[in-house]
Structures are given as C-alpha cells and as structure tokens.
Design an enzyme around this catalytic site. Sequence first.
Site, PDB file in Angstrom:
ATOM      1  N   GLY A  27     103.187 -26.588  12.602  1.00 46.04           N
ATOM      2  CA  GLY A  27     103.109 -26.733  14.050  1.00 46.04           C
ATOM      3  C   GLY A  27     102.903 -28.142  14.544  1.00 46.04           C
ATOM      4  N   PRO A  60     105.070 -27.562   7.258  1.00 46.70           N
ATOM      5  CG  PRO A  60     105.496 -29.721   6.479  1.00 46.70           C
ATOM      6  CD  PRO A  60     104.753 -28.456   6.135  1.00 46.70           C
ATOM      7  N   GLY A  61     107.844 -27.522   9.421  1.00 44.39           N
ATOM      8  CA  GLY A  61     109.275 -27.223   9.513  1.00 44.39           C
ATOM      9  C   GLY A  61     109.937 -28.201  10.453  1.00 44.39           C
ATOM     10  NE  ARG A 120     113.688 -25.858  19.968  1.00 45.68           N
ATOM     11  CZ  ARG A 120     113.108 -26.837  20.638  1.00 45.68           C
ATOM     12  NH1 ARG A 120     113.838 -27.772  21.249  1.00 45.68           N
ATOM     13  NH2 ARG A 120     111.787 -26.904  20.723  1.00 45.68           N
ATOM     14  CE1 TYR A 129     110.593 -20.401  21.650  1.00 41.63           C
ATOM     15  CE2 TYR A 129     112.063 -22.057  20.738  1.00 41.63           C
ATOM     16  CZ  TYR A 129     111.317 -20.897  20.590  1.00 41.63           C
ATOM     17  OH  TYR A 129     111.297 -20.263  19.379  1.00 41.63           O
ATOM     18  CB  CYS A 166     130.100 -15.506  30.806  1.00 40.78           C
ATOM     19  SG  CYS A 166     130.289 -14.585  32.341  1.00 40.78           S
ATOM     20  CD  GLU A 167     124.291 -14.414  30.192  1.00 42.99           C
ATOM     21  OE1 GLU A 167     123.493 -14.519  31.147  1.00 42.99           O
ATOM     22  OE2 GLU A 167     124.660 -13.331  29.711  1.00 42.99           O
TER      23      GLU A 167
END
Length: 405
Positions: free
Chosen positions: A222, A264-265, A302, A306, A332-333
């Site tokens: 994180g 960690p990513g 994202r 988010y 189409c959004e």
Amino acid sequence: MTTSIPAQALENMAATYGTPVYVYHAEKIKEQFARLQNAFNKETTTFFYAAKALTNINILRYINHIGCNVDCSSVNEVQLALHAGFEPHRVLYTSNNISFEEIITAKELGVHINIDSLSNLKKFGERFGHSYPVGVRIRPNIMAGGNLKISTGHEDSKFGVPLEQVQEIIDLIKTTNLHIKTLHIHTGSEIKDVAVFAKGLNVLFEIVQEFSEVEVIDLGGGFKVPYKPNEAGTDIEELGRSVNMAFAQYNQTHNRQLKAWFEPGKFLVSEAGYFITKVNVLKENATRNFAGVDTGLNHLIRPMFYGAYHEIINLTNGDAPHKKYNVVGNICETDNFAEDRSLPEVREGDLLVFKNAGAYCFEMASNYNSRYKPAEVLWLNNQAQLIRKRDDMDDLLRNQVTAQF
C-alpha cells in the site's frame, strides 16, 4: 536517480506497435526494488511483489530475475508465478473469501499461504494440523488508504479476521494443532503516512505474544506513489528506519527473531508504465474542449472507478501554449480520463501519454464494446520488446461456442 523512457522512443513504439499501447520500463522496476532493499534491513525484511498489479508473464519473469519474491491473490496467479520461474518458497498466496479447495491447491503447490477467515483456518487445522505452517490475516481496525474503495483494514472491511476474534484463532490452535507462522495485515493502498504502518505493527506486536510459533510479521503493502507533479509518495527511507528500529527493539526485548514481510505492488510497477494513445477527434462547445482519444475505460478504468489521477503529457506538441481539455474515451459510456486538464494545445493525431500506467491499468482492462485489448511492450536495455500482442477478432471469438438454432 529517476529512470524514464525518452520521448522519441515512446513515439517510435507508438508507430511500431500502434495505439493504444502499454509500455513498461524494466529498469524503473529494478530501481524501485533497489530503493526498498536499501531502506530496509536485508537480514530481517523480505519483499513479495503483489502480482495483482500487473501479471504479464514477462513482468513476473523480470521480477524474479531481479531477486524479488511474489505475492498472489488467486491460485491462478500462483500458477502464473511458478510458470514464470519462481520457486514455491518464494511465492506467497494471500487468500480472500475463497473456497477451501483453492487453499488446498495452493498447499499442494507448496507455497506460503495467508488465510483470512476463521472458517478456512478451522478447516485447514482439522485437515493438516501442525504439518503445514500458514499465516493468518488480521483485520486491524485501522482506516487508511486513498479512499474507501482501496481501504482494507477498517472495521467494516470484508478482509481478514477481526482483531476482536484473535482469541478464537488461539482456540483453533489448541483444538486443531494449527501451525501459525505469520501474522498478516494490509490496511489499504496509497498510504503516505508512515505512522499508519507503525500503528499496524504495534497492533501485531501486542498480539504476537500469544503466538509462540509466529516467525513473521507481514505488514502488507500500500505504499503511496506520486501521481501528480511534485506530489510526494511514501517516505520509504523513513519507513525503513522506523521498521528496522521497531523490529530490532522488539526482538531484543522479547528474545525473538521476528522477520518483516511486505507486499509492494503499485510501488514497483506504477511509475514504470506508460499508456500511449492517439487523439481521434477534437470537439468544442460553449463550456468545454474535448480531446477524444482512441481508448476508453475498457483499457484504463482507474479514473472512472477510483477517481484516480494520471498525469497526461502531449508527446507530439509539448511546446505549444496550454489550453484546458476534457480528455475522453471512445466507449459508449461517460469515460473521462481528465476534466479541465491544462495541456499543450492538442491536435487531432497527437499522441497523449498517461503516466503511472503500470499498476492496475492493463490488469483491469476488458473487451467492453468489443474493443481489442492493447499490446504491451517492455523497454529494457534501451530496446523495445513486444510482450503481448494486440487482440484481434480471433481473441474476441476464442472461447465462444456456436449454438444450434
């Protein structure tokens, strides 16, 4: 040192592989891993790359190559990691509300396992007793992270065994001879405040005294990475000093040899990623200038999911005077990547590059609107290598079976 890909190289890759295209800078990943290694005590700290951020098999192979271990969120990720060359003892599987059968599969593969429910802990203890050590994920009741969608340690979170149920874990050890080797927490993503990790560590130091066989305190991941210009990320060096000191003091005071694990990513791969798009259409109305690009939330979700910020650069007209644009997609959004973003004047055909596109970007991509997923390219030793070809129509049809009418 800040490692980046030259602008001309990005243009060349867009020309060679088409747009949209994801590009990953291998040496930036290596640089980030080296920063972690330099900040923490190598004798007592181990890092596992959180593969959920980006699972391209070549990224996993490179992570293995530089000496980092791997953390997996599904047994499929475990199998990908093993396929990439990781030995089982360098693979960590952190489960979340999954079937017990999946845990059994992970056990048969011989990897480290963190279990996040009393139910599965009980089943594991009854079946395997003391024969296979596991970790238990604790929910520490700590609110942390960039927003509620990526906060995982608070009291309303679905993750882990609640702190107030620790006695039930102790009871399971007594009744099933369960072997608990690791106490694990993960409080969220985008954690900038080093004190959050210290708080979580103190929670685990308090309860680890009840677990005589625990060897590892796992603080998850994180770490915050900077998304906006001049934004600060987690002070890794300060965190390293804090964790090193805390473990040294605890081990000396309690005559134990506890070790620290982290997963960690985003920290390893986010800044290594570039997403190159082409401007298809410019539109203007009384209140907005729209720059419509050849991608959408199907390739980079994202910002809409988010509210995440990605810095955008105009690769092909970077010296022009600035104007404000809504950078929008072709799905189409409503798929806004940025609103009222100040950019060098955008022209149809310009290349726009989204930075910090290494983590949770391609990984969350879909074929919505039957659009093809982009290609992925690895930039290593100043050379580009295709590591995933762009989808074609065969990919859209591959798993569909013709029905009879």
